[in-house]
Design a protein around this motif. Sequence first.
Motif, PDB file in Angstrom:
ATOM      1  N   SER A  17      -6.252  -2.620  -5.829  1.00 42.88           N
ATOM      2  CA  SER A  17      -6.859  -3.909  -5.483  1.00 42.88           C
ATOM      3  C   SER A  17      -5.809  -5.004  -5.608  1.00 42.88           C
TER       4      SER A  17
ATOM      5  N   GLN B 148      -7.521   2.832   8.112  1.00 37.43           N
ATOM      6  CA  GLN B 148      -8.782   2.082   8.040  1.00 37.43           C
ATOM      7  C   GLN B 148      -8.770   1.071   6.894  1.00 37.43           C
ATOM      8  N   ARG B 149      -8.142   1.482   5.789  1.00 32.49           N
ATOM      9  CA  ARG B 149      -8.041   0.586   4.623  1.00 32.49           C
ATOM     10  C   ARG B 149      -7.364  -0.727   5.027  1.00 32.49           C
ATOM     11  N   GLN B 150      -6.348  -0.607   5.898  1.00 28.93           N
ATOM     12  CA  GLN B 150      -5.638  -1.816   6.352  1.00 28.93           C
ATOM     13  C   GLN B 150      -6.530  -2.641   7.284  1.00 28.93           C
TER      14      GLN B 150
ATOM     15  N   LEU C 116       0.836  -1.209   0.000  1.00 29.90           N
ATOM     16  CA  LEU C 116       0.000   0.000   0.000  1.00 29.90           C
ATOM     17  C   LEU C 116       0.877   1.267   0.000  1.00 29.90           C
TER      18      LEU C 116
ATOM     19  N   ASP D  37      -9.642  -2.903   7.289  1.00 32.23           N
ATOM     20  CA  ASP D  37     -10.733  -3.533   6.543  1.00 32.23           C
ATOM     21  C   ASP D  37     -10.355  -4.919   6.004  1.00 32.23           C
TER      22      ASP D  37
ATOM     23  N   LYS E   9      -6.917   3.907  -5.781  1.00 34.66           N
ATOM     24  CA  LYS E   9      -7.809   2.846  -6.277  1.00 34.66           C
ATOM     25  C   LYS E   9      -6.944   1.616  -6.498  1.00 34.66           C
TER      26      LYS E   9
ATOM     27  N   LEU F  68      -4.081   5.640   5.437  1.00 34.34           N
ATOM     28  CA  LEU F  68      -4.105   4.219   5.058  1.00 34.34           C
ATOM     29  C   LEU F  68      -4.584   3.292   6.181  1.00 34.34           C
TER      30      LEU F  68
END
Length: 228
Positions: free
Chosen positions: A73, A120-122, A42, A124, A71, A118
């Motif tokens: 994935s 919250q993205r982690q 990330l 999740d 964006k 970064l």
Amino acid sequence: MTASSDQAPVITIDGPSGAGKGTITQLLARRLGWHLLDSGALYRVTALSAMDRKVDFSNPDALARVAAELKVSFEPTPDDEPARVLLDGRDVTREIRTETCGDRASQVAALPPVREALLQRQRDFRQSPGLVADGRDMGTVVFPEADCKIFLTASPAERAERRYRQLLEQGQSVKLADLIHEIEARDERDMNRSTAPLKPADDAQVVDTTGMSVEKVLDQVLAVAGRT
Ligand code: DC
């Protein structure tokens, strides 16, 4: 009931570059059938996106916006290869592994607004049946309540040599002496930054992989995690 008992279990694998985290995380996630978080990817994708957009690297807020808007994935591969990394739908799996991108990633990772963007993205990635999370601050900041925390390390010379072999296999030509130098500089930056510095969590088990085979490290990690 603990705060995390209704959440999927997490095993965190932290440590410096070249300690074998990526390989061990992947083998462990496969063995357990759990999800995998490659948090370094990330930071690398953030750096790549910022370079692509010609963002000023001395502007932390602009870099944090790049991180927030990312964006990205991860697409699992059918074989033993690591997941494919897509940025805006483009396959950047190889591009993010260059030394330039790693160096830029280390710079963006030192910035608190980027780390915050970064976070919250982690978190999740924590989904049933479980998560193996690879990084520098997985056990200290991102998942402080993780079920099992491991800190993998190895001598700088051995880590540089592993990286050297990896880069040669990828067709990149580098000098071993330069790699040792870069690894030491990156360790220094990662360990001494004010936000989320690289260090073992108080409740982490330290595993020194110097001179150990991958199989032996995996056995030791499985034993520490109580999953043999
Ligand atoms: O693990 P890696 O080499 O792909 O990580 C790239 C950079 O990102 C590295 O300099 C350390 C940093 N990083 C971090 O600060 N925190 C993480 N959780 C993961 C990586």
